[in-house]
Scaffold this active site. Structure first.
Site, PDB file in Angstrom:
ATOM      1  N   ASP A 125       0.847  -1.196   0.000  1.00  0.00           N
ATOM      2  CA  ASP A 125       0.000   0.000   0.000  1.00  0.00           C
ATOM      3  C   ASP A 125       0.882   1.246   0.000  1.00  0.00           C
ATOM      4  O   ASP A 125       0.521   2.281   0.541  1.00  0.00           O
ATOM      5  CB  ASP A 125      -0.916  -0.012   1.233  1.00  0.00           C
ATOM      6  CG  ASP A 125      -1.988   1.063   1.176  1.00  0.00           C
ATOM      7  OD1 ASP A 125      -2.426   1.420   0.063  1.00  0.00           O
ATOM      8  OD2 ASP A 125      -2.395   1.560   2.243  1.00  0.00           O
ATOM      9  N   ASP A 142       2.474   2.793   8.146  1.00  0.00           N
ATOM     10  CA  ASP A 142       1.216   2.157   7.743  1.00  0.00           C
ATOM     11  C   ASP A 142       1.473   0.785   7.113  1.00  0.00           C
ATOM     12  O   ASP A 142       1.262   0.566   5.929  1.00  0.00           O
ATOM     13  CB  ASP A 142       0.428   3.061   6.803  1.00  0.00           C
ATOM     14  CG  ASP A 142      -1.053   2.713   6.772  1.00  0.00           C
ATOM     15  OD1 ASP A 142      -1.485   1.881   7.592  1.00  0.00           O
ATOM     16  OD2 ASP A 142      -1.773   3.260   5.926  1.00  0.00           O
TER      17      ASP A 142
END
Length: 188
Positions: A125, A142
């Site tokens: 991502d 993240d």
């Protein structure tokens, strides 16, 4: 995401995965096929807690492998605690919020390569929105979507990460390497 300070004065980031408002069903492709997560219980609460543990595990593995990322501290149920990247409660700016140069591109590609080669992970991502630009260089965060390189969609996720980063730096006016060449170098 919240800023906190522990009793010794250490700045922490507290990430709370909300059980009631999260749509975690879209995250199954990042769990199914990852050999580290073979027993997935049904139900939103179980999935949310698993996702928090997965991010903690990915951060731990990355940090131990020398990847510039927030240092994980602990995970309890749906709460992940890590060292804060920034100062006085203000996070470092992300790449999208910063002026960037070719050195930032090179360091970001090196992070992708080190994640794959040293930590045996693909972020899955990665974009200009989840990379801090610090005085020491880019810091990736993240890691919830990150997958083990044995995951069946590893190559697809890696190609997407490289394409996202390439697209961002090209939009910023830089001449960068062909994503196919980067992919070949990373996976050698």
């Amino acid at each position: 995401m919240y800023w906190a300070v522990d009793p010794s004065g250490l700045d922490l980031a507290v990430k709370i995965y909300l059980v009631t408002t999260s749509n975690f069903k879209k995250r199954y492709p990042y769990l199914i096929g990852d050999p580290r997560f073979t027993r997935i219980k049904r139900g939103t609460r179980s999935l949310v807690e698993l996702w928090a543990k997965k991010e903690f595990r990915n951060l731990s593995k990355s940090f131990k492998s020398g990847i510039p990322c927030p240092e994980p501290v602990t995970v309890v149920k749906n709460v992940l605690i890590m060292k804060f990247v920034g100062s006085d409660g203000v996070p470092s700016p992300t790449l999208v919020e910063s002026e960037v140069n070719y050195a930032d591109y090179e360091k970001t590609i090196q992070i992708i390569s080190d994640l794959y080669q040293k930590a045996e992970l693909v972020h899955a991502d990665l974009s200009e929105y989840n990379i801090f630009k610090t005085a020491e260089g880019p810091v990736v965060f993240d890691f919830g979507s990150a997958v083990d390189i044995r995951h069946p969609k590893t190559k697809e996720f890696l190609e997407r990460d490289i394409s996202n980063i390439t697209r961002f730096f090209v939009k910023r006016g830089l001449t960068v390497d062909n994503p196919i060449d980067v992919f070949e170098r990373v996976t050698k």
